[in-house]
Design an enzyme around this catalytic site. Structure first.
Site, PDB file in Angstrom:
ATOM      1  CG  HIS A 345      -1.842   0.907   1.118  1.00  0.00           C
ATOM      2  ND1 HIS A 345      -1.942   2.263   1.636  1.00  0.00           N
ATOM      3  CD2 HIS A 345      -3.226   0.845   0.668  1.00  0.00           C
ATOM      4  CE1 HIS A 345      -3.053   2.714   1.107  1.00  0.00           C
ATOM      5  NE2 HIS A 345      -3.862   1.973   0.656  1.00  0.00           N
ATOM      6  CG  ASP A 401      -8.641  -4.145  -3.104  1.00  0.00           C
ATOM      7  OD1 ASP A 401      -9.760  -4.002  -2.488  1.00  0.00           O
ATOM      8  OD2 ASP A 401      -8.072  -3.321  -3.970  1.00  0.00           O
TER       9      ASP A 401
HETATM   10  N1  ACO Z   1       4.044  -7.466  -4.089  1.00  0.00           N
HETATM   11  C1  ACO Z   1       5.364  -7.636  -4.253  1.00  0.00           C
HETATM   12  N2  ACO Z   1       6.270  -6.527  -3.963  1.00  0.00           N
HETATM   13  C2  ACO Z   1       5.728  -5.196  -4.040  1.00  0.00           C
HETATM   14  C3  ACO Z   1       4.262  -5.303  -3.719  1.00  0.00           C
HETATM   15  C4  ACO Z   1       3.455  -6.326  -4.008  1.00  0.00           C
HETATM   16  N3  ACO Z   1       2.065  -6.283  -3.958  1.00  0.00           N
HETATM   17  N4  ACO Z   1       4.133  -4.066  -3.680  1.00  0.00           N
HETATM   18  C5  ACO Z   1       5.160  -3.275  -3.344  1.00  0.00           C
HETATM   19  N5  ACO Z   1       6.151  -4.258  -3.705  1.00  0.00           N
HETATM   20  C6  ACO Z   1       7.608  -3.965  -3.562  1.00  0.00           C
HETATM   21  C7  ACO Z   1       7.922  -3.275  -4.978  1.00  0.00           C
HETATM   22  O1  ACO Z   1       8.315  -4.212  -5.772  1.00  0.00           O
HETATM   23  C8  ACO Z   1       9.114  -2.296  -4.403  1.00  0.00           C
HETATM   24  O2  ACO Z   1      10.311  -2.923  -4.330  1.00  0.00           O
HETATM   25  P1  ACO Z   1      11.744  -2.374  -4.541  1.00  0.00           P
HETATM   26  O3  ACO Z   1      11.956  -1.124  -3.740  1.00  0.00           O
HETATM   27  O4  ACO Z   1      12.532  -3.616  -4.445  1.00  0.00           O
HETATM   28  O5  ACO Z   1      11.587  -1.958  -5.962  1.00  0.00           O
HETATM   29  C9  ACO Z   1       8.621  -1.867  -3.086  1.00  0.00           C
HETATM   30  O6  ACO Z   1       7.796  -2.920  -2.621  1.00  0.00           O
HETATM   31  C10 ACO Z   1       7.802  -0.619  -3.223  1.00  0.00           C
HETATM   32  O7  ACO Z   1       6.901  -0.685  -4.126  1.00  0.00           O
HETATM   33  P2  ACO Z   1       6.022   0.548  -4.886  1.00  0.00           P
HETATM   34  O8  ACO Z   1       5.341  -0.032  -5.865  1.00  0.00           O
HETATM   35  O9  ACO Z   1       6.896   1.829  -4.824  1.00  0.00           O
HETATM   36  O10 ACO Z   1       5.042   0.816  -3.604  1.00  0.00           O
HETATM   37  P3  ACO Z   1       3.748   2.065  -3.785  1.00  0.00           P
HETATM   38  O11 ACO Z   1       3.585   2.399  -2.680  1.00  0.00           O
HETATM   39  O12 ACO Z   1       4.132   3.020  -4.904  1.00  0.00           O
HETATM   40  O13 ACO Z   1       2.710   0.962  -4.283  1.00  0.00           O
HETATM   41  C11 ACO Z   1       0.902  -0.204  -4.721  1.00  0.00           C
HETATM   42  C12 ACO Z   1       1.532   0.691  -3.909  1.00  0.00           C
HETATM   43  C13 ACO Z   1       0.432   0.157  -5.952  1.00  0.00           C
HETATM   44  C14 ACO Z   1      -0.671  -0.601  -3.870  1.00  0.00           C
HETATM   45  C15 ACO Z   1       1.730  -1.540  -4.823  1.00  0.00           C
HETATM   46  O14 ACO Z   1       1.757  -2.252  -3.354  1.00  0.00           O
HETATM   47  C16 ACO Z   1       0.884  -2.549  -5.591  1.00  0.00           C
HETATM   48  O15 ACO Z   1       1.050  -2.524  -6.693  1.00  0.00           O
HETATM   49  N6  ACO Z   1       0.199  -3.716  -4.842  1.00  0.00           N
HETATM   50  C17 ACO Z   1      -0.658  -4.459  -5.858  1.00  0.00           C
HETATM   51  C18 ACO Z   1      -1.849  -4.122  -6.254  1.00  0.00           C
HETATM   52  C19 ACO Z   1      -2.997  -3.791  -5.183  1.00  0.00           C
HETATM   53  O16 ACO Z   1      -3.187  -4.607  -4.390  1.00  0.00           O
HETATM   54  N7  ACO Z   1      -3.640  -2.662  -5.221  1.00  0.00           N
HETATM   55  C20 ACO Z   1      -4.733  -2.639  -4.247  1.00  0.00           C
HETATM   56  C21 ACO Z   1      -4.202  -1.220  -3.392  1.00  0.00           C
HETATM   57  S1  ACO Z   1      -5.184  -0.891  -1.982  1.00  0.00           S
HETATM   58  C22 ACO Z   1      -6.461  -0.038  -2.612  1.00  0.00           C
HETATM   59  O17 ACO Z   1      -5.976   0.904  -3.518  1.00  0.00           O
HETATM   60  C23 ACO Z   1      -7.705   0.123  -2.208  1.00  0.00           C
END
Ligand code: ACO
Length: 463
Positions: A345, A401
């Protein structure tokens, strides 16, 4: 049955106890004090870190995993209140007393039937449309319903409108410049009398109530139309959650199903300055109206980075197929640098409190559901594995979610309706934050850093 309702309260209280034991009790001072403009903050792309306004509506503490509406902890609200009470709390600033709640429920019930809106909506190919697109269109058509309703009740200045059963707009065969058709959305005259002014003021909050009821009615109708069925009339005696499930599935829910839907709506009602709330506020800040604002919130929620992950979670769990496959499946996903849906998140770097509540609720629901129980077991296995690999290291935990898709599947809700349900709930947060912001409105207008060229000259085409 009361035993099962007590079970629900109990699992929420247990989740609260665990959450409170794992997190400290002090809010972050840098995000919880009055602003003295201009302020300085460190910004990242996508306005990360930007403080856009003050708000008394809700607070998310991502490092501790807190979610608070108007001072009340989300665990307390889920254990001890209803969506009607929570939406009133968000909009009005305090929980309603008995008389206020009765009057508020009466208003919501009055606004449930949307016959004219649904008649207009059925003129579009709803079954072929993107569901969120149809919902957005429906809220736009609701603007017209309100105008008609006001007129019928003699409450608003009269406007010339194309009636909802008129099926064509006349076009000129020869362009003589005949007076064009007058639409219901034309600018109304400013209020002339004190009574008209009061009406206009009241329209603000009444339009919010209209939308809270209406987004639920439209969502249910869209689901029915997509299945080839007629929309179902609302039942005034049912609660907001029970009536929504009834209009959606055609079956009155059990008290357990009603309560779990109610809690899901409470959990999604507000969440700080998320993308859809911000979109709704940006539109409102231009002094556009609340229907357009809510339409923008719906549009923003349609994106897979915001709403929609719960549908993907259910598909992912089905694809994994068996708890014994989890470890190998996760290895492959992480090796390919894929993100695991339902985890991580932007704000929460701790366990999302909404997932703490939805997880045990999903467990209660799957008990009698053979198909869902196997999905739940896979989910639990995946949560454990992701926690080991990414929990401590990257602060990646289940988000709201992760378990909501399993909960909705057990309530017989079709997957394409999962994201619209988010809007059915969040409409209270959108409208509350818009009304609050408009009290000290300033049009949103950030700037971009120009990194393009200067001093270019147009060359004649032949050169
Ligand atoms: N699975 C594995 N690794 C992850 C995940 C995940 N779900 N989410 C983040 N990471 C990792 C990234 O790969 C990144 O690793 P790195 O630093 O080695 O490159 C690090 O954690 C940071 O990730 P970001 O994408 O920069 O995190 P951000 O805060 O921008 O993204 C987001 C948040 C978009 C929700 C992301 O976690 C994601 O895409 N999750 C999956 C989709 C999802 O579940 N969306 C629903 C969100 S809840 C809502 O909106 C109601």
């Amino acid at each position: 049955m009361p035993d099962q309702l007590n079970d629900i309260k109990y699992v929420i209280e247990m989740a609260a106890e665990k959450a409170h034991a794992e997190t400290s009790t002090e809010p972050e001072p840098e995000l919880t004090q009055p602003l003295n403009w201009p302020i300085q903050c460190t910004l990242g792309p996508g306005l990360e870190g930007a403080i856009a306004c003050e708000s008394k509506i809700g607070y998310v503490n991502g490092t501790k995993g807190w979610l608070i509406y108007r001072g009340y902890d989300i665990f307390d609200l889920c254990a001890n209140s209803t969506y009607e009470e929570v939406s009133y709390l968000l909009l009005q600033g305090q929980l309603p007393n008995t008389k206020e709640l009765k009057a508020y429920k009466k208003k919501l019930i009055k606004y449930r039937p949307l016959n004219k809106t649904l008649r207009l909506l059925s003129g579009f190919p709803v079954e072929q449309m993107n569901v969120m697109g149809a919902l957005r269109l429906g809220t736009n058509l609701m603007r017209q319903e309100f105008t008609y309703m006001d007129r019928e009740e003699g409450r608003a200045p009269s406007v010339d409108a194309i009636s909802s059963d008129e099926d064509s707009i006349p076009m000129e065969t020869v362009p003589k410049g005949a007076k064009k058709a007058t639409y219901e959305f034309k600018q109304e005259d400013p209020p002339k009398t004190k009574q008209e002014k009061q009406l206009q003021d009241a329209c603000g909050i009444d339009a919010c109530y209209h939308l809270i009821s209406g987004v639920a009615t439209i969502t249910a109708a869209i689901a029915r139309i997509r299945q080839g069925n007629m929309p179902i009339e609302p039942v005034p005696e049912l609660s907001h959650a029970a009536n929504f499930l009834y209009m959606l599935t055609g079956r009155k829910p059990t008290p357990i199903e009603e309560r779990i839907m109610d809690i899901s709506l409470i959990l999604h009602a507000d969440h700080g300055m998320n993308a859809s709330t911000f979109a709704a506020m940006v539109v409102a800040s231009t002094l556009s109206d609340i229907y357009f604002s809510v339409g923008s919130g719906i549009a923003a929620l349609n994106g897979p980075l915001h709403g929609g992950a719960n549908e993907q979670v259910v598909n992912m769990l089905k694809k994994i197929g068996n708890p014994s496959n989890v470890s190998a499946w996760l290895d492959k996903e992480l090796k390919n640098k894929n993100k695991v849906v339902g985890f991580g998140h932007r704000v929460y770097k701790a366990y999302d409190p909404r997932a703490r509540i939805l997880g045990p609720l999903a467990e209660l629901l799957v008990k009698d559901n053979h198909k869902a129980v196997s999905l739940f077991r896979i989910a639990k296995g995946l949560e454990k594995e992701v926690n080991v690999r990414l929990g401590a290291q990257k602060k990646i935990f289940p988000n709201v979610d992760f378990y909501s898709g399993i909960v909705y599947s057990c309530l017989n809700i079709p997957p394409e309706i999962f994201t619209p349900i988010f809007a059915v709930s969040r409409v209270s947060g959108w409208t509350a934050r818009v009304l609050e912001y408009l009290q000290n409105n300033r049009i949103f207008r950030p700037r971009a850093m120009y990194t393009g060229e200067f001093n270019k000259k147009i060359m004649p085409r032949d050169q």
